[in-house]
Design a protein around this motif. Sequence first.
Motif, PDB file in Angstrom:
ATOM      1  N   ASP A   1      63.466  59.001  50.202  1.00 37.10           N
ATOM      2  CA  ASP A   1      64.215  58.277  49.175  1.00 37.10           C
ATOM      3  C   ASP A   1      63.249  57.307  48.488  1.00 37.10           C
ATOM      4  N   LEU A   2      62.478  57.798  47.544  1.00 37.77           N
ATOM      5  CA  LEU A   2      61.403  57.012  46.941  1.00 37.77           C
ATOM      6  C   LEU A   2      61.902  55.754  46.227  1.00 37.77           C
ATOM      7  N   PRO A   3      63.003  55.808  45.448  1.00 39.19           N
ATOM      8  CA  PRO A   3      63.477  54.567  44.805  1.00 39.19           C
ATOM      9  C   PRO A   3      63.852  53.488  45.820  1.00 39.19           C
ATOM     10  N   ALA A   4      64.523  53.880  46.928  1.00 34.02           N
ATOM     11  CA  ALA A   4      64.909  52.901  47.946  1.00 34.02           C
ATOM     12  C   ALA A   4      63.680  52.321  48.638  1.00 34.02           C
ATOM     13  N   LEU A   5      62.683  53.141  48.876  1.00 35.70           N
ATOM     14  CA  LEU A   5      61.452  52.651  49.502  1.00 35.70           C
ATOM     15  C   LEU A   5      60.767  51.622  48.607  1.00 35.70           C
ATOM     16  N   ARG A   6      60.682  51.938  47.338  1.00 32.68           N
ATOM     17  CA  ARG A   6      60.015  51.002  46.415  1.00 32.68           C
ATOM     18  C   ARG A   6      60.823  49.711  46.275  1.00 32.68           C
ATOM     19  N   SER A   7      62.164  49.825  46.305  1.00 27.98           N
ATOM     20  CA  SER A   7      62.996  48.616  46.223  1.00 27.98           C
ATOM     21  C   SER A   7      62.769  47.713  47.428  1.00 27.98           C
ATOM     22  N   ALA A   8      62.429  48.318  48.557  1.00 27.61           N
ATOM     23  CA  ALA A   8      62.151  47.537  49.773  1.00 27.61           C
ATOM     24  C   ALA A   8      60.709  47.049  49.818  1.00 27.61           C
ATOM     25  N   GLY A   9      59.958  47.299  48.749  1.00 18.67           N
ATOM     26  CA  GLY A   9      58.571  46.846  48.687  1.00 18.67           C
ATOM     27  C   GLY A   9      57.608  47.709  49.487  1.00 18.67           C
TER      28      GLY A   9
END
Length: 570
Positions: free
Chosen positions: A268-276
């Motif tokens: 889940d790339l968007p969720a990973l990036r949102s978590a920094g």
Amino acid sequence: MTPSRAERADPVHVTPNTRARYRRILRFAAWHLTLTWWFELVLPRLGMARMANRSRPKRMRRFAQRFHVLAVELGGLMIKVGQFMSSRLDVLPPEITEELEGLQDEVPPVLFPAIRILAETQLGAPLESVFAWVDQTPIAAASLGQVHRAHLLPNDIADTGLNNVVVKVQRPGISDIVDVDLAALRKVGGWLSHIRLVSKRVNAPALVEEFATTSLQEIDYLHEAANLERFATEFADDARVLVPGVVWERTTRQVLTLEDVTAIKITDLPALRSAGIDPAQIAPVFASIMFDQLFTLGFFHADPHPGNIFLTPVPTAAAGHPWKLTFVDFGMMGEVPPATRSGLRKLLIAAAARDGKGLVAAISNIGVLVPSANTAELERAMTQLFARFGGMGFAELREVDPREFRDFAAEFGDVVRSLPFQLPENFLLIIRAMSLTSGVCSSLNPRFNLWDSVEPYAAQLLREERGNIVKDVATQMLDAAAGTFRLPKRLDGLLASLEDGSISVTNPRLERQMVRMNRMLRLGVGAVIFGALLISGSAVRADDLVLGSVLMGVSVVPLVFGFWAGRRRR
């Protein structure tokens, strides 16, 4: 008396309710095996290889679409087969992998009343007296079972230290479905065993039996819980890995209660990036953990698809690492015997060193090549392959001029195809684990280069096996010395062979010239067959319209053969 696995899988024991399922799987397999036989074997022999090659992408896409529909409608082990195909990004064409991607997420859930009945039967009490709360909406629906969130009762919280849990419940009747699917797969494996092109490479029935063993273990949740605890013990001191705890008091063969460790899905790339979190940084860590399992521990997670791996952010100060990779679903685990593990380690070291000869020796030791195989040409092929393409990631390989691959295939294709490759037993899960690892890493970072992970890991293996390497070097030095003393005698033998004309030389290019001569001979044969069929069809058509039309239509095949063979001759 309970029937044995073989008896339950025998087609004679397929019940009326499941006979349609059994027949549908066999019809699908028979039709597509026939198509493959026609396009990949018959047409090339008739001189129409170009026609088969042009239609291949469309045929692959159509096959994947039809299998997608079959898997979603039937569920069961068909989903597992589709998952395996979708993960082979490094081998199968994108027409197949892209169509089957996300197949697991399309499995429809079972209605909660049916899940409640099975869970209460297994646990021996109403759910309200076993759990404080159970969510009736599943958080995951897989091919063999589905998962619901729940809260433990106060007494269980005190005993386990857990509150939030997940309850994994088998799909009602899945045991019978698995038996039917295995019966169909055994039948298909039997068909493949009679196809020489397949049977000389792999023992298809043995592979089906290996798949059957893991599938039957996967529907035994007590076995899965034991696997989970063993895996947790192996990685207890690894700050990169997190494993859920088991609530044994609420676990049976068909119900498994675990600590709720749901977090961010690894792809889940968007969720990973949102978590920094940078997804590209996860790929080498994940690859390293899988390497540890396969090459060091010998006990590995054989189903590491994205739905079974979460990324859990944790405070850096507490864990020494900003996130952990959380593994779930331990129903499909594999073990690598010590001898095979040693061979795999040598293979990895040879690959990292771009050592073509060492790579061939390693795959021979593992059993991928039969002992009688003449590997000299394969060693040369691997050496040149490393020299040109070694160290490239998938993204870089896509940018290479296709003519380079064609030139390489033209020079070494016949060599590779002629070698007696085989797939050893107990290798199916190893291939599955590595292919899924490759797929997940490519999803995290399209430009991920596996070599970047292989090389440091291989260096670590070299340090661990330094004593063995010293021994190997000493052995090689003794062999070289012995060879030096034998050299004059071998030269005398070579000169004698040259004088009497008994030397034999393998030349793939000369063999290809012979193939072209055979094609020219087939030109005349094709023309004769075309004329005979056309005249016969014309004569029969007056009395039997259907048969005559069929004969005249079939005559087109040798006609096209003659056209293409003629072009090749010119």
